[in-house]
Design an enzyme around this catalytic site. Structure first.
Site, PDB file in Angstrom:
ATOM      1  N   GLY A 130     -72.771 -12.431  41.586  1.00  0.00           N
ATOM      2  CA  GLY A 130     -71.732 -12.892  42.514  1.00  0.00           C
ATOM      3  C   GLY A 130     -71.922 -14.349  42.903  1.00  0.00           C
ATOM      4  N   TYR A 131     -71.604 -15.242  41.975  1.00  0.00           N
ATOM      5  CA  TYR A 131     -71.679 -16.686  42.261  1.00  0.00           C
ATOM      6  C   TYR A 131     -70.269 -17.243  42.516  1.00  0.00           C
ATOM      7  CZ  TYR A 131     -76.602 -17.712  40.888  1.00  0.00           C
ATOM      8  OH  TYR A 131     -77.972 -17.817  40.820  1.00  0.00           O
ATOM      9  N   SER A 132     -69.392 -17.171  41.466  1.00  0.00           N
ATOM     10  CA  SER A 132     -68.095 -17.864  41.533  1.00  0.00           C
ATOM     11  C   SER A 132     -67.174 -17.263  42.586  1.00  0.00           C
ATOM     12  CB  SER A 132     -67.391 -17.779  40.181  1.00  0.00           C
ATOM     13  OG  SER A 132     -68.228 -18.246  39.166  1.00  0.00           O
ATOM     14  N   SER A 164     -68.660 -10.384  36.167  1.00  0.00           N
ATOM     15  CA  SER A 164     -68.705  -9.580  34.946  1.00  0.00           C
ATOM     16  C   SER A 164     -69.330  -8.213  35.209  1.00  0.00           C
ATOM     17  CB  SER A 164     -69.512 -10.292  33.860  1.00  0.00           C
ATOM     18  OG  SER A 164     -68.863 -11.473  33.500  1.00  0.00           O
ATOM     19  N   GLU A 247     -79.927 -17.919  32.774  1.00  0.00           N
ATOM     20  CA  GLU A 247     -78.654 -17.442  32.216  1.00  0.00           C
ATOM     21  C   GLU A 247     -78.285 -18.252  30.973  1.00  0.00           C
ATOM     22  OE1 GLU A 247     -75.343 -17.669  34.932  1.00  0.00           O
ATOM     23  OE2 GLU A 247     -73.945 -16.801  33.477  1.00  0.00           O
ATOM     24  N   GLU A 385     -67.950 -28.840  29.879  1.00  0.00           N
ATOM     25  CA  GLU A 385     -67.942 -30.178  30.508  1.00  0.00           C
ATOM     26  C   GLU A 385     -69.114 -30.308  31.475  1.00  0.00           C
ATOM     27  OE1 GLU A 385     -65.261 -28.194  30.324  1.00  0.00           O
ATOM     28  OE2 GLU A 385     -64.034 -29.318  28.896  1.00  0.00           O
TER      29      GLU A 385
HETATM   30  C1  LIG Z   1     -65.393 -14.368  30.947  1.00  0.00           C
HETATM   31  C2  LIG Z   1     -65.981 -14.941  32.189  1.00  0.00           C
HETATM   32  C3  LIG Z   1     -67.058 -14.294  32.789  1.00  0.00           C
HETATM   33  C4  LIG Z   1     -67.586 -14.793  33.983  1.00  0.00           C
HETATM   34  N1  LIG Z   1     -68.584 -14.091  34.610  1.00  0.00           N
HETATM   35  C5  LIG Z   1     -69.023 -14.510  35.822  1.00  0.00           C
HETATM   36  C6  LIG Z   1     -69.957 -13.715  36.559  1.00  0.00           C
HETATM   37  O1  LIG Z   1     -70.405 -12.647  36.115  1.00  0.00           O
HETATM   38  N2  LIG Z   1     -70.343 -14.154  37.777  1.00  0.00           N
HETATM   39  C7  LIG Z   1     -69.886 -15.334  38.306  1.00  0.00           C
HETATM   40  O2  LIG Z   1     -70.302 -15.676  39.406  1.00  0.00           O
HETATM   41  N3  LIG Z   1     -68.974 -16.096  37.642  1.00  0.00           N
HETATM   42  C8  LIG Z   1     -68.534 -15.712  36.419  1.00  0.00           C
HETATM   43  N4  LIG Z   1     -67.599 -16.461  35.737  1.00  0.00           N
HETATM   44  C9  LIG Z   1     -67.046 -17.650  36.361  1.00  0.00           C
HETATM   45  C10 LIG Z   1     -67.492 -18.958  35.720  1.00  0.00           C
HETATM   46  O3  LIG Z   1     -68.826 -19.249  36.054  1.00  0.00           O
HETATM   47  C11 LIG Z   1     -66.519 -20.048  36.183  1.00  0.00           C
HETATM   48  O4  LIG Z   1     -65.267 -19.744  35.613  1.00  0.00           O
HETATM   49  C12 LIG Z   1     -66.957 -21.433  35.739  1.00  0.00           C
HETATM   50  O5  LIG Z   1     -68.100 -21.832  36.453  1.00  0.00           O
HETATM   51  C13 LIG Z   1     -65.838 -22.481  35.925  1.00  0.00           C
HETATM   52  O6  LIG Z   1     -65.315 -22.429  37.211  1.00  0.00           O
HETATM   53  P1  LIG Z   1     -63.725 -22.331  37.443  1.00  0.00           P
HETATM   54  O7  LIG Z   1     -63.204 -21.229  36.605  1.00  0.00           O
HETATM   55  O8  LIG Z   1     -63.509 -22.260  38.912  1.00  0.00           O
HETATM   56  O9  LIG Z   1     -63.128 -23.682  36.866  1.00  0.00           O
HETATM   57  P2  LIG Z   1     -63.107 -25.084  37.590  1.00  0.00           P
HETATM   58  O10 LIG Z   1     -64.435 -25.364  38.189  1.00  0.00           O
HETATM   59  O11 LIG Z   1     -61.926 -25.145  38.496  1.00  0.00           O
HETATM   60  O12 LIG Z   1     -62.888 -26.073  36.387  1.00  0.00           O
HETATM   61  C14 LIG Z   1     -61.596 -26.310  35.799  1.00  0.00           C
HETATM   62  C15 LIG Z   1     -61.770 -27.351  34.695  1.00  0.00           C
HETATM   63  O13 LIG Z   1     -62.233 -28.592  35.263  1.00  0.00           O
HETATM   64  C16 LIG Z   1     -63.422 -29.006  34.612  1.00  0.00           C
HETATM   65  N5  LIG Z   1     -64.334 -29.632  35.573  1.00  0.00           N
HETATM   66  C17 LIG Z   1     -64.622 -29.181  36.840  1.00  0.00           C
HETATM   67  N6  LIG Z   1     -65.518 -30.007  37.418  1.00  0.00           N
HETATM   68  C18 LIG Z   1     -65.820 -30.970  36.516  1.00  0.00           C
HETATM   69  C19 LIG Z   1     -66.703 -32.091  36.517  1.00  0.00           C
HETATM   70  N7  LIG Z   1     -67.454 -32.393  37.575  1.00  0.00           N
HETATM   71  N8  LIG Z   1     -66.760 -32.873  35.389  1.00  0.00           N
HETATM   72  C20 LIG Z   1     -66.002 -32.586  34.298  1.00  0.00           C
HETATM   73  N9  LIG Z   1     -65.145 -31.527  34.250  1.00  0.00           N
HETATM   74  C21 LIG Z   1     -65.059 -30.735  35.330  1.00  0.00           C
HETATM   75  C22 LIG Z   1     -64.045 -27.728  34.064  1.00  0.00           C
HETATM   76  O14 LIG Z   1     -64.906 -28.018  32.967  1.00  0.00           O
HETATM   77  C23 LIG Z   1     -62.817 -26.943  33.658  1.00  0.00           C
HETATM   78  O15 LIG Z   1     -62.376 -27.353  32.385  1.00  0.00           O
HETATM   79  C24 LIG Z   1     -67.061 -15.996  34.538  1.00  0.00           C
HETATM   80  C25 LIG Z   1     -66.003 -16.667  33.905  1.00  0.00           C
HETATM   81  C26 LIG Z   1     -65.463 -16.145  32.750  1.00  0.00           C
HETATM   82  C27 LIG Z   1     -64.301 -16.870  32.120  1.00  0.00           C
END
Ligand SMILES: Cc1cc2nc3c(=O)[nH]c(=O)nc-3n(C[C@H](O)[C@H](O)[C@H](O)COP(=O)(O)OP(=O)(O)OC[C@H]3O[C@@H](n4cnc5c(N)ncnc54)[C@H](O)[C@@H]3O)c2cc1C
Length: 398
Positions: A130-132, A164, A247, A385
């Site tokens: 539970g991070y995101s 997940s 991870e 990124e």
């Molecule tokens: C299939 C799947 C499984 C997952 N499982 C888990 C899980 O079990 N537990 C959990 O906690 N999370 C999970 N996640 C979440 C995942 O960690 C996040 O989706 C990820 O960290 C990106 O965050 P966001 O989706 O909010 O995108 P955002 O952070 O909003 O990013 C949107 C876009 O902006 C870009 N961006 C953002 N900041 C920057 C920067 N500083 N420099 C350059 N580019 C940037 C990103 O690269 C991306 O392309 C999962 C995600 C997916 C898709």
């Protein structure tokens, strides 16, 4: 005579592991491993394989013996993973064994270690991460799920997203805000929460390939005992970052990539002799093969120099970036090679009278779902990124 797997020479070790895996892997488990379209294999198959490994003391080869691991050196751990991948054994999920286990060993209390580590190995506890949150992904430090201390409990309110396998889990490790300061360094704590606590709600998310792997998790006045904190209150950020290294880098991407490459070549060579697309893909496959080989040497070198510690700093970002991008390239080639057959499989799902022209039917479907599912590999665990940013700052010192 019983062979000591920790001290025998490496070729004897490989032969012993091959004999163990092939002797214990049923054809249905192997089928589940081979047709797996994600880092998460079919849940029942994966748990069945974990039980078999556990009853033979091999659920966590990289853990120290005192915590129920094998205590093997890095070379043996990699050989074990190579053999499992080459025989299509279901991959175990990373959240418990690869991610939380090492964190509890480093930061957990004695009570947490003795209670929780054996339950991770046996599969009695199945953990999710539970991070995101809806407004905290790449910018994880801005998370807003709150935990307020009230006597012997924290009261947790907020929500997590993209969690997940939460729908299969009974426990979640969470990042929560325990102080108002903006800096995550002194305001976030790492908390363990039972998912059956009143006030927790898990809602599955249906993804593009029609499967459910991720969920939303909501917390409304959830009471969590204070002893469930890992590390000190407000000092969970370093625990969180340490877990991310496990991870991203605790895996050996080359192992799965080598197997994927092998299967694609096998398919191409048996079905597509003289095919124009297959001819065109040959050079691309050769390029990828060279890249997979470089990654193999890189990951083996890192494993050897880190002496088995899967906390490998920013190098974990490098291997994750290379490994996931190569996986996506392989999926793209696999799809190009299968061409319209992938669409036939989809039609076949709608048409009860369709009889697959060849036995590749299941594998065509797997190739398609794998392509879709793997688009997420450069998002989860930190996007490509973000890995590039870390590499630029911490490795290239830019
Ligand atoms: C299939 C799947 C499984 C997952 N499982 C888990 C899980 O079990 N537990 C959990 O906690 N999370 C999970 N996640 C979440 C995942 O960690 C996040 O989706 C990820 O960290 C990106 O965050 P966001 O989706 O909010 O995108 P955002 O952070 O909003 O990013 C949107 C876009 O902006 C870009 N961006 C953002 N900041 C920057 C920067 N500083 N420099 C350059 N580019 C940037 C990103 O690269 C991306 O392309 C999962 C995600 C997916 C898709």
């Amino acid at each position: 005579m019983k062979i000591d797997l920790s001290t025998c020479d490496l070729s004897t070790f490989r032969a012993q592991i091959e004999s163990f895996v092939s002797g214990n892997l049923s054809s249905s488990l192997q089928q589940a491993g081979r047709l797996s379209t994600s880092v998460f294999c079919d849940f029942r198959a994966m748990m069945e394989w974990q039980k078999i490994l556990h009853s033979n003391g091999m659920a966590a080869p990289s853990w120290p013996i005192e915590f129920g691991g094998c205590g093997w050196d890095p070379e043996r751990i990699l050989v074990f993973r190579e053999v499992c991948a080459s025989l299509d054994a279901p991959q175990l999920t990373s959240m418990g064994i690869q991610m939380l286990g090492p964190i509890l060993m480093s930061y957990g209390t004695d009570a947490q270690k003795s209670e929780l580590l054996p339950r991770i190995l046996s599969g009695e506890d199945f953990w999710c991460q539970g991070y995101s949150e809806p407004s905290a992904g790449s910018d994880l430090g801005s998370l807003s799920t709150k935990a307020e201390r009230k006597g012997d409990f924290y009261v947790v309110n907020g929500s997590k997203i993209w969690t997940s396998l939460a729908h299969h889990s009974n426990k979640i490790f969470c990042l929560v805000r325990t102080a108002k300061e903006r800096s995550p360094k002194n305001s976030i704590s790492f908390l363990l929460i039972d998912l059956d606590t009143p006030g927790v709600e898990v809602r599955p998310i249906v993804s593009l390939d029609g499967a459910v792997e991720q969920c939303e998790v909501f917390f409304t006045d959830v009471k969590v005992p204070v002893q469930n904190i890992v590390g000190e209150e407000n000092d969970g950020w370093k625990v969180a970052l340490s877990l991310l290294e496990h991870e991203r880098g605790g895996a050996s991407y080359y192992v799965g990539l080598q197997r994927k490459l092998e299967l694609i070549k096998e398919f191409s060579e048996s079905y597509l002799v003289g095919n124009i697309v297959a001819e065109r893909c040959k050079d691309e496959l050769l390029d990828i093969e060279a890249d997979v080989l470089s990654l193999t040497y890189l990951e083996r070198g890192i494993a050897k120099s880190s002496e088995g510690d899967s906390r490998i700093g920013a190098l974990s970002s490098l291997t994750k970036l290379i490994g996931t991008e190569l996986g996506q390239k392989l999926d793209e080639i696999s799809l190009s090679l299968r061409g319209r057959d992938v669409l036939v499989v989809m039609e076949h799902e709608l048409d009860p009278y369709y009889i697959g022209e060849r036995l590749e039917c299941d594998k065509d479907a797997a190739a398609f779902n794998s392509y879709i599912n793997n688009r997420a590999s450069t998002i989860y665990g930190g996007t490509a990124e973000i890995q590039r940013n870390i590499i630029a700052k911490k490795i290239l010192m830019l």
